[in-house]
Write a protein that holds these residues in place. Structure first.
Motif, short mmCIF file in Angstrom:
data_model
loop_
_atom_site.label_atom_id
_atom_site.label_comp_id
_atom_site.label_asym_id
_atom_site.label_seq_id
_atom_site.Cartn_x
_atom_site.Cartn_y
_atom_site.Cartn_z
N ILE B 111 0.84 -1.20 0.00
CA ILE B 111 0.00 0.00 0.00
C ILE B 111 0.87 1.25 0.00
N ALA B 114 2.28 1.91 -3.28
CA ALA B 114 1.34 2.45 -4.26
C ALA B 114 1.10 3.94 -4.05
N TYR B 116 0.19 5.51 -0.95
CA TYR B 116 -0.59 5.89 0.23
C TYR B 116 0.36 5.89 1.43
N ILE B 122 -8.28 4.67 1.03
CA ILE B 122 -7.64 4.01 -0.10
C ILE B 122 -8.71 3.79 -1.16
N ASP B 123 -8.41 4.21 -2.40
CA ASP B 123 -9.42 4.12 -3.45
C ASP B 123 -9.30 2.81 -4.23
N ASN B 124 -8.11 2.22 -4.21
CA ASN B 124 -7.86 1.06 -5.05
C ASN B 124 -8.57 -0.17 -4.47
N PHE B 125 -9.44 -0.80 -5.28
CA PHE B 125 -10.22 -1.94 -4.77
C PHE B 125 -9.33 -3.11 -4.38
N LYS B 126 -8.30 -3.39 -5.21
CA LYS B 126 -7.44 -4.55 -4.92
C LYS B 126 -6.67 -4.34 -3.62
N LEU B 127 -6.16 -3.13 -3.43
CA LEU B 127 -5.42 -2.86 -2.20
C LEU B 127 -6.34 -2.95 -0.99
N GLN B 128 -7.57 -2.45 -1.16
CA GLN B 128 -8.56 -2.58 -0.07
C GLN B 128 -8.75 -4.04 0.31
N ASN B 183 -16.85 -1.51 0.20
CA ASN B 183 -16.22 -2.60 -0.53
C ASN B 183 -17.22 -3.73 -0.57
#
Lengths: 505, 495
Positions: B111, B114, B116, B122-128, B183
């Motif tokens: 994270i 990337a 952050y 956090i906007d990224n779905f995969k990272l979430q 999410n």
């Protein structure tokens, strides 16, 4: 010109030659000499730091000394830049304490022991200070020859076997380095680091690759990277624990220094990157790392386990350094320091604990924690540092290593680190659980009275505890070590500083 | 030092609220721990202090590295606290948590990589998703929850109160800060958690196992609130973290006193609980009411926010009613079987040795409930949202309907009086897996293991390592042979 550099090599060398003469007169005089010389050598290092404090903080520190007043391309140059200073300081501090530990730990043949120890110290400083590639080879051989008798110091079958193996591998590694030196001299006509660095890129590609291969294999054999790791576990476990700490904690770091100096400053990293060798090195080193952890898990012998853990950690250090980004080199140097502290701490503590057990086997370590609960707590803390629990220094180096791998999007590297620390967790906790188990006295034949042979028990425990405290304290204040490490990283990243400082007058 | 604290810590009212709730839970558990004769009490307190330091770092900080340090401190200190119970459970806990926190470390670095660099949305779905899996081991997201009933049900009561009341919430507090826009996978995981763990709690025969599964079930509600991404549901989750933390602490602490006075953990043995210990009964019923979300107490408020805001569309509306119903089912079952399983003939014998719990216990049990009542009065201040009308009358009627349905269903199934089950353990988990394989094979079922789970895993790992060791050459001749081989390899492929 700075005379002080020559003393760093001469003082231990002179002490080594003086000890046998003093030994004739009295034991006590020898002890005083050993203690005094160790302190003197340590204080020379401290003097260099205090004398050049401003230059060190500005990262412009550079000392040099021309032996016999021969100007660089011809004579031998001793030089100390930020990188050498970093390693020299680590070595001086750890050796001072290892010698103090030995005073309490080694009860027999002390004369020979200290002669060899001081010769190793001289060789290590020689390797770190010299600016001459043949001189480097000479000091490497000196270090091998003086450390091999110490491996066999216990005079038993195991130790002798280990020493022979150590000599075999070490000599072959030395041979490879020597062939590399010969190739360099035949093709460039010079032995000086700076001079080689200036004209190395002019050589044909074939010759450059050849030289690099020979040096690489030589250094990998000496470092015990897979598939040359076979000697390491034996040699590092057969000797007394003070020597194990020296071999596993300090001497391998000197080889790391040689690796850095040759491949980053002398030959230049570009040649590795252009020919794609850096990926090969990283893959080999990571394989070595994971294999070291797996082999450590398979071991039932605490000292062999620690030795295999050294194989694993050296693999990580080499891999992360070879990434050659600023972050990676910072991480690698931080882990050099972390692994040195932690391995010395673990081996010194183990040395004390093994005095109360019939063998090194896991089953015999039952209940050993209750012999000295504070020391074993230190052992536990350091082991926690090895697997990466904060606030020990091991956590911060692991953090930086992971960051460095992810920064280059090298996911395999970071997965190896994570997997390695999980395996490490399993093999350390095995010993800690056994250490805290309460003993039930079995049948009489299993129960054997063990006489501990400490010369001075207090010294031994105090040094072991001191290293464990250092692991925690350096971890908490790890930001303070950023300054010197950044200076060293500057020296690695920009070889022109080194070249210009030596050749430029 | 001051600069370090001010530079990396965020003293927002939300953080301070969470930290103070955690501290209250810890203090209450410490008070209760005085009723158990623990050895080395000063070490117990030191471990609690380290634990407080750890979760304060996790909650307050905006810096990922301090977050990880706090996370590891919590892992280590809760492991040490578990040592006052059983060594084996503590070891299992440490191993699982260590693997989990290593994964979290990896995720956090990804994270950070990337971009952050501080803890924030956090906007990224995969990272979430990675972060959800990373905190999942500590916070028992479904699939990674298998250890929770085992550890929480076997830990000593004050420690399980800490673990179940607050430690599992820490992951969700981080998710509150990072997954601000919802999410969808977390949302469905939450629904699955409520249903699965609710049914498990309904079928539990051991009181502490029931409480442990109910923890997972209630965490499901929090996950739903965070996962939906709805503003009101989000704050409902925040409120539910606090309310459930306090209520579950009180319940787990009271379970310790129940076990003490009943000399058994099985709810079937909790006969005449009302006569034996009236104070404890009242507090337990109050705690369970908070869990179920009966109006007036704050559990209703948080569930109300989650229930009516998280889902849109009529299917989800009925699903949420079903989820609430599950909680009512297991709560009412325990109240009937555990506390009001009255037998007037035995009552006369009991009059002599009636238990009255001590001052420590009383203060430890009643304090969280009082706080829940206070939160009920001012829940809009705590959540910080402009929502004051919780439709109490409507909630009251709906809750009565839930109770009616639950009692009817439970009556129909004879209060689900099933055969007594053993307390879950790692060994049972392994037996179940092995029996699944044996069922496919058609071979007879296993009743028990010859070597326990922990040692089996060790043996597998060590045997594998020994296999690798045996695979490597042993004689020095063959070992030296590697040198020319590598040299040739490099000469051929590199030059």
């Amino acid at each position: 010109m700075n005379n002080i550099l020559i003393y760093l090599v001469v003082v231990p060398l002179a002490t080594a030659f003086l000890i046998p003469f003093v030994d004739i007169f009295s034991n006590k005089a020898r002890k005083i000499l050993v203690g005094f010389s160790a302190l003197f050598e340590f204080s020379i290092g401290m003097y260099i730091i205090t004398d050049n404090y401003a230059a060190i903080t500005e990262h412009t520190f550079f000392l040099k000394y021309y032996l016999g007043n021969w100007i660089p391309p011809i004579g031998i140059t001793l030089s100390m830049d930020m990188l050498s200073l970093f390693f020299s300081t680590l070595i001086s501090i750890s050796l001072l304490f290892i010698i103090t530990y030995s005073i309490g730990f080694i009860g027999h043949h002390e004369g020979k022991y200290y002669v060899l120890l001081f010769l190793i110290w001289a060789a290590m400083h020689g390797i770190i200070l010299t600016g001459d590639i043949f001189n480097l080879d000479v000091f490497l051989e000196l270090m091998l020859i003086t450390s091999a008798p110490l491996v066999a110091f216990k005079r038993d079958r195991n130790g002798t076997e280990a020493a022979i193996k150590y000599m075999f591998f070490g000599a072959i590694g030395g041979l490879f380095i020597f062939i590399g030196v010969v190739l360099v001299y035949f093709n460039l006509g010079t032995l000086n680091f700076a001079d080689i660095a200036q004209s190395f890129s002019l050589l044909p590609l074939f010759i450059k690759k050849m030289i690099i291969i020979f040096f690489l294999i030589g250094i990998f054999i000496k470092l015990g990277i897979f598939p040359f790791h076979f000697w390491l576990s034996k040699a590092h476990s057969a000797c007394p624990s003070s020597i194990s700490a020296l071999l596993s904690g300090v001497i391998v770091k000197v080889y790391i220094y040689v690796f850095i100096r040759l491949f980053f400053n002398v030959f230049g990293f570009d040649i590795l990157r252009e020919t794609g060798l850096d990926i090969i090195i990283i893959v080999i080193a990571l394989t070595s790392s994971i294999l070291g952890h797996v082999l450590a898990l398979s071991e039932n012998d605490i000292k062999r386990m620690l030795a295999y853990s050294t194989v694993a950690n050296l693999g990580i250090i080499v891999a992360v350094l070879t990434l050659n980004t600023r972050l990676a080199i910072l991480a690698g140097l931080l882990h050099v320091m972390a692994h040195l502290l932690m391995k010395v701490s673990l081996f010194t503590a183990t040395g004390y604990l093994l005095q109360f057990t019939p063998s090194h086997k896991l089953q015999d370590l039952k209940g050993v924690a209750y012999k000295n609960i504070i020391l074993f707590a230190g052992f536990t803390l350091t082991a926690a540092g090895m697997v990466g629990f904060p606030p020990m220094i091991g956590f911060f180096s692991k953090w930086h290593i992971l960051q460095a791998f992810l920064d280059r999007s090298f996911h395999w590297g970071s997965i190896t680190v994570i997997l390695g620390s999980i395996i490490a967790f399993f093999y350390y906790i095995k010993y800690i659980i056994y250490g805290f188990k309460t003993i039930s006295i079995g049948p009489p034949e299993r129960f054997r009275l063990i006489l501990s042979v400490f010369y001075r028990e207090r010294v031994v425990t105090n040094i072991a505890i001191l290293f464990a405290i250092a692991v925690v304290v350096v971890g908490v204040f790890f930001k303070l070590s950023y300054g010197p490490i950044e200076g060293a990283a500057n020296a690695i990243m920009d070889p022109s500083i080194y070249i210009e400082s030596i050749l430029g007058g | 030092m001051l600069a370090l604290i001010l530079g990396n810590m965020n003293f927002s009212s939300f953080n301070i609220l969470m930290v103070s709730t955690g501290i209250i839970i810890t203090l209450v558990s410490i008070i209760s721990s005085r009723d158990y004769s623990y050895s080395n009490t000063h070490l117990f307190y030191i471990c609690n202090l380290i634990y407080i330091l750890g979760f304060t770092m996790i909650i307050m900080t905006e810096n990922w590295i301090i977050f990880i340090i706090g996370w590891e401190l919590v892992t280590v200190s809760t492991f040490l606290l578990l040592l006052w119970g059983s060594n084996k459970i503590a070891r299992v806990y440490l191993i699982i948590q260590f693997i989990g926190s290593n994964f979290l470390l990896y995720v956090v670095l990804m994270i950070m990589n990337a971009g952050y660099t501080t803890i924030g949305p956090i906007d990224n779905f995969k990272l979430q998703l990675l972060l959800i899996i990373g905190v999942g081991v500590k916070s028992a997201i479904i699939g990674l929850h298998f250890w929770l009933p085992i550890v929480h049900s076997r830990a000593p009561a004050p420690v399980s109160a800490i673990l179940s009341g607050w430690v599992v919430k820490l992951g969700f507090i981080v998710l509150l800060k990072t997954v601000t826009t919802g999410n969808i996978l977390l949302f469905y995981a939450g629904i699955a958690m409520v249903i699965y763990a609710g049914i498990q709690a309904l079928l539990a025969t051991d009181y502490k196992v029931l409480l442990a599964f109910s923890t997972i079930s209630q965490l499901g509600f929090i996950a739903i609130g965070i996962g939906s991404g709805n503003y009101y549901a989000y704050w409902g989750s925040a409120l539910h973290i606090i309310v459930h933390g306090l209520a579950k602490t009180s319940l787990f602490l009271s379970s310790g006193y129940w076990v003490k006075s009943m000399k058994s953990r099985s709810i079937y043995q909790f006969k005449n609980g009302w006569f034996k210990d009236k104070t404890n009964s009242i507090i337990t019923i109050l705690g369970l009411t908070v869990l179920a979300g009966f109006p007036i107490l704050a559990g209703y408020n948080s569930k109300h926010l989650i229930k009516y805001a998280a889902g849109n569309g009529w299917i989800l509306k009925y699903v949420f009613h079903g989820l609430s119903l599950i909680t009512y089912l297991y709560v009412l079952r325990f109240i009937k079987l555990g506390i009001f399983n009255l037998n007037n003939e035995e009552k006369r014998d009991l009059d002599e040795d009636r238990k009255v719990i001590g001052l420590n216990a009383l203060s430890a049990l009643i304090l969280p409930i009082i706080l829940v009542v206070l939160i009920t009065l001012r829940s809009n201040i705590i959540t910080g949202i402009d929502y004051t009308d919780y439709h109490l009358l409507h909630g009251f009627i709906i809750s009565l309907i839930y109770i009616l349905i639950s009692i009817t269903v439970l009556k129909l199934f004879n209060w689900i009086h099933i055969k007594e089950k053993p307390v879950p353990s790692m060994d049972l988990l392994l037996i179940r897996i092995k029996n699944g394989y044996r069922w496919l094979n058609g071979s007879p079922r296993l009743k028990r293991l010859e070597v326990d789970m922990e040692n089996q895993i060790y043996n597998i790992a060590i045997n594998f390592a020994k296999m690798v060791y045996d695979f490597l050459p042993k004689t020095i001749q063959s070992q030296l042979l590697f040198i020319p081989v590598v040299l040739l390899f490099l000469l051929i492929f590199y030059i």
